[in-house]
Scaffold this motif. Structure first.
Motif, PDB file in Angstrom:
ATOM      1  N   GLU A 116       0.813  -1.221   0.000  1.00 35.11           N
ATOM      2  CA  GLU A 116       0.000   0.000   0.000  1.00 35.11           C
ATOM      3  C   GLU A 116       0.844   1.266   0.000  1.00 35.11           C
ATOM      4  OE1 GLU A 116      -3.199   2.293  -0.379  1.00 35.11           O
ATOM      5  OE2 GLU A 116      -3.244   0.104  -0.408  1.00 35.11           O
ATOM      6  N   ASP A 117       1.971   1.241   0.706  1.00 36.02           N
ATOM      7  CA  ASP A 117       2.773   2.450   0.864  1.00 36.02           C
ATOM      8  C   ASP A 117       4.232   2.263   0.435  1.00 36.02           C
ATOM      9  OD1 ASP A 117       2.911   5.163   1.615  1.00 36.02           O
ATOM     10  OD2 ASP A 117       3.734   4.651   3.575  1.00 36.02           O
ATOM     11  N   GLU A 118       4.463   1.304  -0.475  1.00 41.42           N
ATOM     12  CA  GLU A 118       5.830   1.054  -0.948  1.00 41.42           C
ATOM     13  C   GLU A 118       5.835   0.849  -2.456  1.00 41.42           C
ATOM     14  OE1 GLU A 118       8.320  -1.366   2.279  1.00 41.42           O
ATOM     15  OE2 GLU A 118       6.625  -2.505   1.516  1.00 41.42           O
ATOM     16  N   TRP A 119       6.876   1.369  -3.089  1.00 39.94           N
ATOM     17  CA  TRP A 119       7.076   1.138  -4.520  1.00 39.94           C
ATOM     18  C   TRP A 119       8.561   1.222  -4.824  1.00 39.94           C
ATOM     19  CZ3 TRP A 119       5.422   5.652  -2.415  1.00 39.94           C
ATOM     20  CH2 TRP A 119       6.192   6.789  -2.689  1.00 39.94           C
ATOM     21  N   VAL A 120       8.915   0.568  -5.935  1.00 38.68           N
ATOM     22  CA  VAL A 120      10.302   0.591  -6.399  1.00 38.68           C
ATOM     23  C   VAL A 120      10.296   0.813  -7.905  1.00 38.68           C
ATOM     24  CG1 VAL A 120      11.167  -0.899  -4.559  1.00 38.68           C
ATOM     25  CG2 VAL A 120      10.382  -1.917  -6.698  1.00 38.68           C
ATOM     26  N   VAL A 121      11.475   1.092  -8.454  1.00 40.96           N
ATOM     27  CA  VAL A 121      11.630   1.249  -9.898  1.00 40.96           C
ATOM     28  C   VAL A 121      12.667   0.216 -10.351  1.00 40.96           C
ATOM     29  CG1 VAL A 121      12.152   2.821 -11.794  1.00 40.96           C
ATOM     30  CG2 VAL A 121      11.187   3.730  -9.667  1.00 40.96           C
ATOM     31  N   PRO A 122      12.204  -0.970 -10.777  1.00 42.04           N
ATOM     32  CA  PRO A 122      13.168  -1.975 -11.229  1.00 42.04           C
ATOM     33  C   PRO A 122      13.915  -1.495 -12.474  1.00 42.04           C
ATOM     34  CG  PRO A 122      10.985  -2.939 -10.888  1.00 42.04           C
ATOM     35  CD  PRO A 122      10.831  -1.459 -10.838  1.00 42.04           C
ATOM     36  N   ASP A 123      15.151  -1.965 -12.627  1.00 42.40           N
ATOM     37  CA  ASP A 123      15.880  -1.638 -13.849  1.00 42.40           C
ATOM     38  C   ASP A 123      15.182  -2.237 -15.058  1.00 42.40           C
ATOM     39  OD1 ASP A 123      18.225  -0.020 -13.150  1.00 42.40           O
ATOM     40  OD2 ASP A 123      18.714  -1.710 -11.874  1.00 42.40           O
ATOM     41  N   ILE A 124      14.769  -3.490 -14.948  1.00 37.89           N
ATOM     42  CA  ILE A 124      14.035  -4.164 -16.026  1.00 37.89           C
ATOM     43  C   ILE A 124      13.014  -5.081 -15.380  1.00 37.89           C
ATOM     44  CG2 ILE A 124      14.205  -5.805 -17.958  1.00 37.89           C
ATOM     45  CD1 ILE A 124      17.101  -4.785 -18.319  1.00 37.89           C
ATOM     46  N   MET A 125      11.828  -5.156 -15.967  1.00 35.53           N
ATOM     47  CA  MET A 125      10.849  -6.144 -15.518  1.00 35.53           C
ATOM     48  C   MET A 125       9.935  -6.527 -16.667  1.00 35.53           C
ATOM     49  SD  MET A 125       8.141  -4.264 -13.001  1.00 35.53           S
ATOM     50  CE  MET A 125       7.492  -2.634 -13.374  1.00 35.53           C
ATOM     51  N   ILE A 126       9.467  -7.766 -16.608  1.00 39.73           N
ATOM     52  CA  ILE A 126       8.475  -8.260 -17.562  1.00 39.73           C
ATOM     53  C   ILE A 126       7.154  -8.355 -16.822  1.00 39.73           C
ATOM     54  CG2 ILE A 126       7.718 -10.199 -18.982  1.00 39.73           C
ATOM     55  CD1 ILE A 126      10.627 -10.895 -19.490  1.00 39.73           C
ATOM     56  N   VAL A 127       6.119  -7.751 -17.414  1.00 39.91           N
ATOM     57  CA  VAL A 127       4.774  -7.821 -16.854  1.00 39.91           C
ATOM     58  C   VAL A 127       3.847  -8.404 -17.918  1.00 39.91           C
ATOM     59  CG1 VAL A 127       5.222  -5.864 -15.343  1.00 39.91           C
ATOM     60  CG2 VAL A 127       4.113  -5.475 -17.521  1.00 39.91           C
ATOM     61  N   CYS A 128       2.888  -9.198 -17.468  1.00 39.53           N
ATOM     62  CA  CYS A 128       2.004  -9.884 -18.413  1.00 39.53           C
ATOM     63  C   CYS A 128       0.532  -9.576 -18.188  1.00 39.53           C
ATOM     64  CB  CYS A 128       2.246 -11.392 -18.345  1.00 39.53           C
ATOM     65  SG  CYS A 128       3.915 -11.852 -18.861  1.00 39.53           S
ATOM     66  N   ASP A 129       0.214  -8.735 -17.230  1.00 38.64           N
ATOM     67  CA  ASP A 129      -1.174  -8.353 -16.970  1.00 38.64           C
ATOM     68  C   ASP A 129      -1.291  -6.839 -17.123  1.00 38.64           C
ATOM     69  OD1 ASP A 129      -3.749  -7.931 -16.140  1.00 38.64           O
ATOM     70  OD2 ASP A 129      -3.510  -8.902 -14.175  1.00 38.64           O
ATOM     71  N   ARG A 130      -1.564  -6.401 -18.341  1.00 40.43           N
ATOM     72  CA  ARG A 130      -1.608  -4.961 -18.622  1.00 40.43           C
ATOM     73  C   ARG A 130      -2.702  -4.241 -17.842  1.00 40.43           C
ATOM     74  NH1 ARG A 130      -0.659  -4.850 -25.171  1.00 40.43           N
ATOM     75  NH2 ARG A 130       1.107  -6.253 -25.138  1.00 40.43           N
ATOM     76  N   SER A 131      -3.730  -4.968 -17.420  1.00 40.12           N
ATOM     77  CA  SER A 131      -4.807  -4.317 -16.654  1.00 40.12           C
ATOM     78  C   SER A 131      -4.302  -3.819 -15.298  1.00 40.12           C
ATOM     79  CB  SER A 131      -5.976  -5.283 -16.446  1.00 40.12           C
ATOM     80  OG  SER A 131      -5.621  -6.321 -15.543  1.00 40.12           O
ATOM     81  N   GLN A 132      -3.132  -4.282 -14.865  1.00 41.41           N
ATOM     82  CA  GLN A 132      -2.558  -3.866 -13.589  1.00 41.41           C
ATOM     83  C   GLN A 132      -1.641  -2.646 -13.710  1.00 41.41           C
ATOM     84  OE1 GLN A 132      -3.393  -5.157 -10.543  1.00 41.41           O
ATOM     85  NE2 GLN A 132      -4.925  -6.259 -11.735  1.00 41.41           N
ATOM     86  N   ILE A 133      -1.526  -2.086 -14.923  1.00 45.69           N
ATOM     87  CA  ILE A 133      -0.733  -0.870 -15.118  1.00 45.69           C
ATOM     88  C   ILE A 133      -1.672   0.320 -14.974  1.00 45.69           C
ATOM     89  CG2 ILE A 133       0.717   0.469 -16.687  1.00 45.69           C
ATOM     90  CD1 ILE A 133       1.494  -2.190 -18.024  1.00 45.69           C
ATOM     91  N   LYS A 134      -1.387   1.163 -13.992  1.00 47.94           N
ATOM     92  CA  LYS A 134      -2.229   2.326 -13.725  1.00 47.94           C
ATOM     93  C   LYS A 134      -1.344   3.525 -13.462  1.00 47.94           C
ATOM     94  CE  LYS A 134      -5.811  -0.576 -11.813  1.00 47.94           C
ATOM     95  NZ  LYS A 134      -5.568  -1.778 -11.092  1.00 47.94           N
TER      96      LYS A 134
ATOM     97  N   GLY B 116       1.415   4.878 -14.627  1.00 47.47           N
ATOM     98  CA  GLY B 116       2.857   4.742 -14.479  1.00 47.47           C
ATOM     99  C   GLY B 116       3.316   3.785 -13.400  1.00 47.47           C
ATOM    100  N   THR B 117       2.378   3.010 -12.854  1.00 46.81           N
ATOM    101  CA  THR B 117       2.700   2.047 -11.797  1.00 46.81           C
ATOM    102  C   THR B 117       2.088   0.695 -12.133  1.00 46.81           C
ATOM    103  OG1 THR B 117       2.728   3.805 -10.142  1.00 46.81           O
ATOM    104  CG2 THR B 117       2.517   1.565  -9.320  1.00 46.81           C
ATOM    105  N   TYR B 118       2.869  -0.360 -11.920  1.00 42.67           N
ATOM    106  CA  TYR B 118       2.363  -1.718 -12.097  1.00 42.67           C
ATOM    107  C   TYR B 118       1.958  -2.257 -10.738  1.00 42.67           C
ATOM    108  CZ  TYR B 118       2.003  -6.558 -13.632  1.00 42.67           C
ATOM    109  OH  TYR B 118       1.542  -7.823 -13.931  1.00 42.67           O
ATOM    110  N   HIS B 119       0.707  -2.741 -10.637  1.00 39.23           N
ATOM    111  CA  HIS B 119       0.153  -3.205  -9.368  1.00 39.23           C
ATOM    112  C   HIS B 119       0.091  -4.723  -9.289  1.00 39.23           C
ATOM    113  CE1 HIS B 119      -1.301   0.798  -7.925  1.00 39.23           C
ATOM    114  NE2 HIS B 119      -1.176   1.062  -9.207  1.00 39.23           N
ATOM    115  N   GLY B 120       0.671  -5.416 -10.250  1.00 42.18           N
ATOM    116  CA  GLY B 120       0.645  -6.875 -10.264  1.00 42.18           C
ATOM    117  C   GLY B 120       1.985  -7.464  -9.854  1.00 42.18           C
TER     118      GLY B 120
END
Length: 195
Positions: A74-92, A94-98
């Motif tokens: 809820e109150d934490e986020w990071v900026v990975p150097d690289i990541m693969i995401v497969c659930d685009r509905s979780q992108i809101k 500029g943030t990926y929630h999946g």
């Protein structure tokens, strides 16, 4: 308070920043990620990103490089150097929630403790299946697979790109665990660092 040569603040509410600085927040601490890491960091990230992007095209998954926040809690986020995401509905916004399928942290001297310990633990807790630690200066790669909410070292490499040496390994093929169609050589990962 200076933390790992980045400014870090404990706070209750999100501070007002000018929007041009990248920040991460873990365990109540904000980490200012500016200024950017050195050019070797960017070359390695670009090499890995391009290898994945070119082989991932046409799938439902996307690869991101340093430009999408990952919500940890809820109150934490990071900026990975690289990541693969497969659930685009979780992108809101500029943030990926999946849960990313694959994450890379490229180590720089100012982030080594945070990347190797804090972020590694966070990625395991949210369930990211594969985690890489890449160190451009030492040309090393560590590959971790998730097992029971903890990462186990699967493989580690230090590039020896001199074909005359018995330890030559630039042609070693590295394949992503959940994406067997995506592979790159160790030489590809560290390509163009020394020019």
């Amino acid at each position: 308070m200076i933390h790992e040569s980045f400014a870090a603040w404990r706070y209750k509410d999100m501070p007002s920043l000018d929007g041009r600085r990248k920040i991460e927040k873990m365990d109540g601490i904000i980490y200012d990620m500016s200024p950017s890491a050195n050019y070797r960091h960017g070359i390695v990230n670009g090499n890995i990103y391009n290898s994945i992007y070119n082989q991932l095209r046409g799938s439902l998954c996307n690869v991101f490089m340093e430009n999408l926040d990952l919500k940890i809690s809820e109150d934490e986020w990071v900026v990975p150097d690289i990541m693969i995401v497969c659930d685009r509905s979780q992108i809101k916004a500029g943030t990926y929630h999946g849960i990313p399928k694959f994450v890379v942290e490229t180590i720089s001297p100012s982030s080594v403790q945070r990347d190797r310990h804090i972020k590694k633990k966070k990625y395991a807790l949210i369930g990211a299946d594969e985690f890489w630690i890449v160190e451009p200066n030492g040309k090393s790669l560590e590959i971790y697979y998730l097992t029971d909410k903890e990462y186990e070292l699967h493989a580690s490499y230090i590039l020896d790109d001199d074909p005359e040496n018995t330890e030559y390994d630039a042609d070693t093929l590295i394949t992503l665990r959940r994406f067997p169609n995506i592979s790159m050589t160790l030489g590809d990962i560290f390509y163009d660092l020394d020019r």
